[in-house]
Design an enzyme around this catalytic site. Structure first.
Site, PDB file in Angstrom:
ATOM      1  N   LYS A  13       0.827  -1.200   0.000  1.00 33.21           N
ATOM      2  CA  LYS A  13       0.000   0.000   0.000  1.00 33.21           C
ATOM      3  C   LYS A  13       0.865   1.255   0.000  1.00 33.21           C
ATOM      4  O   LYS A  13       0.614   2.181  -0.763  1.00 33.21           O
ATOM      5  CB  LYS A  13      -0.914   0.024   1.243  1.00 33.21           C
ATOM      6  CG  LYS A  13      -1.885  -1.149   1.319  1.00 33.21           C
ATOM      7  CD  LYS A  13      -2.844  -1.024   2.507  1.00 33.21           C
ATOM      8  CE  LYS A  13      -2.167  -1.200   3.854  1.00 33.21           C
ATOM      9  NZ  LYS A  13      -1.811  -2.596   4.170  1.00 33.21           N
ATOM     10  N   ARG A  88      -9.656   0.527   8.727  1.00 28.27           N
ATOM     11  CA  ARG A  88      -9.303  -0.864   8.977  1.00 28.27           C
ATOM     12  C   ARG A  88     -10.402  -1.607   9.740  1.00 28.27           C
ATOM     13  O   ARG A  88     -10.220  -2.788  10.042  1.00 28.27           O
ATOM     14  CB  ARG A  88      -8.025  -0.908   9.807  1.00 28.27           C
ATOM     15  CG  ARG A  88      -6.772  -1.304   9.030  1.00 28.27           C
ATOM     16  CD  ARG A  88      -5.612  -1.303  10.004  1.00 28.27           C
ATOM     17  NE  ARG A  88      -4.463  -2.006   9.550  1.00 28.27           N
ATOM     18  CZ  ARG A  88      -3.436  -1.459   8.884  1.00 28.27           C
ATOM     19  NH1 ARG A  88      -3.473  -0.196   8.541  1.00 28.27           N
ATOM     20  NH2 ARG A  88      -2.400  -2.196   8.568  1.00 28.27           N
ATOM     21  N   ARG A 127      11.350  -8.428   3.955  1.00 30.40           N
ATOM     22  CA  ARG A 127      11.433  -7.041   4.413  1.00 30.40           C
ATOM     23  C   ARG A 127      12.160  -6.988   5.753  1.00 30.40           C
ATOM     24  O   ARG A 127      12.979  -6.111   5.988  1.00 30.40           O
ATOM     25  CB  ARG A 127      10.012  -6.451   4.539  1.00 30.40           C
ATOM     26  CG  ARG A 127       9.970  -4.995   4.972  1.00 30.40           C
ATOM     27  CD  ARG A 127       8.668  -4.312   4.558  1.00 30.40           C
ATOM     28  NE  ARG A 127       7.618  -4.451   5.575  1.00 30.40           N
ATOM     29  CZ  ARG A 127       6.365  -4.017   5.408  1.00 30.40           C
ATOM     30  NH1 ARG A 127       5.984  -3.460   4.275  1.00 30.40           N
ATOM     31  NH2 ARG A 127       5.484  -4.169   6.367  1.00 30.40           N
ATOM     32  N   ARG A 135      11.135  -3.007  10.935  1.00 30.21           N
ATOM     33  CA  ARG A 135       9.987  -2.654  11.764  1.00 30.21           C
ATOM     34  C   ARG A 135       9.800  -3.732  12.811  1.00 30.21           C
ATOM     35  O   ARG A 135       9.867  -4.913  12.509  1.00 30.21           O
ATOM     36  CB  ARG A 135       8.739  -2.579  10.875  1.00 30.21           C
ATOM     37  CG  ARG A 135       8.477  -1.178  10.338  1.00 30.21           C
ATOM     38  CD  ARG A 135       7.420  -1.167   9.284  1.00 30.21           C
ATOM     39  NE  ARG A 135       6.180  -1.817   9.706  1.00 30.21           N
ATOM     40  CZ  ARG A 135       5.076  -1.808   8.981  1.00 30.21           C
ATOM     41  NH1 ARG A 135       5.052  -1.186   7.819  1.00 30.21           N
ATOM     42  NH2 ARG A 135       3.994  -2.411   9.413  1.00 30.21           N
ATOM     43  N   ARG A 146      -1.381 -10.150  12.512  1.00 28.91           N
ATOM     44  CA  ARG A 146      -1.889  -9.056  11.680  1.00 28.91           C
ATOM     45  C   ARG A 146      -2.792  -9.576  10.565  1.00 28.91           C
ATOM     46  O   ARG A 146      -3.806  -8.963  10.228  1.00 28.91           O
ATOM     47  CB  ARG A 146      -0.721  -8.240  11.094  1.00 28.91           C
ATOM     48  CG  ARG A 146      -0.087  -7.305  12.130  1.00 28.91           C
ATOM     49  CD  ARG A 146       1.348  -6.930  11.793  1.00 28.91           C
ATOM     50  NE  ARG A 146       1.476  -6.178  10.559  1.00 28.91           N
ATOM     51  CZ  ARG A 146       2.629  -6.046   9.891  1.00 28.91           C
ATOM     52  NH1 ARG A 146       3.725  -6.622  10.326  1.00 28.91           N
ATOM     53  NH2 ARG A 146       2.668  -5.332   8.791  1.00 28.91           N
TER      54      ARG A 146
HETATM   55  P1  ATP Z   1       1.953  -2.062   4.156  1.00 31.66           P
HETATM   56  O1  ATP Z   1       0.876  -2.668   3.286  1.00 31.66           O
HETATM   57  O2  ATP Z   1       2.354  -0.711   3.638  1.00 31.66           O
HETATM   58  O3  ATP Z   1       3.117  -2.976   4.361  1.00 31.66           O
HETATM   59  P2  ATP Z   1       0.897  -2.631   6.816  1.00 31.66           P
HETATM   60  O4  ATP Z   1      -0.563  -2.958   6.613  1.00 31.66           O
HETATM   61  O5  ATP Z   1       1.792  -3.777   7.030  1.00 31.66           O
HETATM   62  O6  ATP Z   1       1.372  -1.722   5.604  1.00 31.66           O
HETATM   63  P3  ATP Z   1       0.719  -0.263   8.490  1.00 31.66           P
HETATM   64  O7  ATP Z   1      -0.425   0.247   7.692  1.00 31.66           O
HETATM   65  O8  ATP Z   1       1.984   0.484   8.419  1.00 31.66           O
HETATM   66  O9  ATP Z   1       1.081  -1.774   8.114  1.00 31.66           O
HETATM   67  O10 ATP Z   1       0.192  -0.402  10.008  1.00 31.66           O
HETATM   68  C1  ATP Z   1       1.022  -0.920  11.041  1.00 31.66           C
HETATM   69  C2  ATP Z   1       0.216  -1.089  12.332  1.00 31.66           C
HETATM   70  O11 ATP Z   1      -0.314   0.179  12.764  1.00 31.66           O
HETATM   71  C3  ATP Z   1      -1.012  -2.004  12.212  1.00 31.66           C
HETATM   72  O12 ATP Z   1      -0.686  -3.377  12.328  1.00 31.66           O
HETATM   73  C4  ATP Z   1      -1.879  -1.483  13.393  1.00 31.66           C
HETATM   74  O13 ATP Z   1      -1.425  -1.966  14.632  1.00 31.66           O
HETATM   75  C5  ATP Z   1      -1.617   0.027  13.364  1.00 31.66           C
HETATM   76  N1  ATP Z   1      -2.622   0.732  12.522  1.00 31.66           N
HETATM   77  C6  ATP Z   1      -2.382   1.382  11.350  1.00 31.66           C
HETATM   78  N2  ATP Z   1      -3.521   1.889  10.843  1.00 31.66           N
HETATM   79  C7  ATP Z   1      -4.517   1.545  11.695  1.00 31.66           C
HETATM   80  C8  ATP Z   1      -5.929   1.742  11.718  1.00 31.66           C
HETATM   81  N3  ATP Z   1      -6.565   2.397  10.739  1.00 31.66           N
HETATM   82  N4  ATP Z   1      -6.629   1.244  12.771  1.00 31.66           N
HETATM   83  C9  ATP Z   1      -6.019   0.602  13.756  1.00 31.66           C
HETATM   84  N5  ATP Z   1      -4.695   0.361  13.797  1.00 31.66           N
HETATM   85  C10 ATP Z   1      -3.937   0.830  12.788  1.00 31.66           C
HETATM   86 MG    MG Z   2       2.329   0.785   5.242  1.00 34.39          MG
END
Ligand code: ATP
Ligand code: MG
Length: 193
Positions: A13, A88, A127, A135, A146
């Site tokens: 994303k 989310r 990664r 991270r 997750r």
């Molecule tokens: P990418 O697809 O870019 O790798 P990702 O889905 O792995 O992204 P991030 O979007 O960076 O991860 O989010 C990391 C963490 O931050 C999530 O696992 C959650 O704990 C928290 N978080 C981020 N956005 C939200 C949200 N909208 N609601 C609740 N928690 C969130």
């Molecule tokens: Mg991200």
């Protein structure tokens, strides 16, 4: 143009959201990046957030909704925004809808990056190995959590946008450039229609 970039953890994303900002001027609003910045500040709130994130859980809706409500009002979003990592949960989607209609705004497209769970596990492992400052939530155990949370709490957001006719599904397993092309095609087709 106001966009949502949607998909499971590790779907890419962030990579696509950056390109959308460059191309369409839709400001990237990454909730993950915002939360990580707060964690790094070392504040009490940051410490609480870090323990949630490292456990692979979601930060409560009230916190997220406030964060996003504040971010979308910023002048930087004058040409629109692209939300990377939000909504989310169904609750977040409903709150977003309410705040946008109050402002006389709306979401134009929801881009969904579709990626199989097995591919995601492999990507996150890479990664974690490649980035020096990995991270702290990029490890196999947290990723499994997750993914579970994604299927239970986040995927149910899709029908909400499907009913509004806003979903643009893209093959997130194609190369980065091919994904960008598919997104452009999806947006172009809909913008012209
Ligand atoms: P990418 O697809 O870019 O790798 P990702 O889905 O792995 O992204 P991030 O979007 O960076 O991860 O989010 C990391 C963490 O931050 C999530 O696992 C959650 O704990 C928290 N978080 C981020 N956005 C939200 C949200 N909208 N609601 C609740 N928690 C969130
Ligand atoms: Mg991200």
């Amino acid at each position: 143009m106001n966009l949502i970039i949607f998909g499971p953890p590790g779907a890419g994303k962030g990579t696509q959201a950056k390109r959308l900002e460059e191309k369409y001027g839709a400001r990237q609003l990454s909730t993950g990046d915002m939360l990580r910045a707060e964690c790094e500040s070392g504040s009490d709130l940051g410490q609480m957030l870090k323990s949630i994130i490292d456990g692979g859980q979601l930060v409560p809706d009230e916190v997220m909704v406030k964060l996003v409500a504040f971010a979308i009002q910023d002048e930087a979003c004058a040409n629109g925004f692209n939300l990377d990592g939000f909504p989310r949960t169904l609750g977040q989607a409903q709150e977003l809808d309410a705040m946008l209609s109050e402002a006389g705004a709306n979401i134009d497209h929801v881009i969904v990056l579709e990626v199989d769970d097995g591919v995601l596990l492999d990507r996150i492992k890479t990664r974690a190995e490649e980035t020096g400052s990995a991270r702290s939530d990029d490890n196999e155990e947290t990723l499994k959590k997750r993914l579970e949370v994604y299927h239970e709490q986040t995927a149910p957001v899709l029908p909400f946008y499907e009913e509004k006719g806003l979903l643009r599904k893209v093959d997130g397993m194609a190369s980065i450039d091919e994904v960008t092309e598919q997104i452009d095609a999806a947006l172009g087709a809909k913008v012209a229609a």
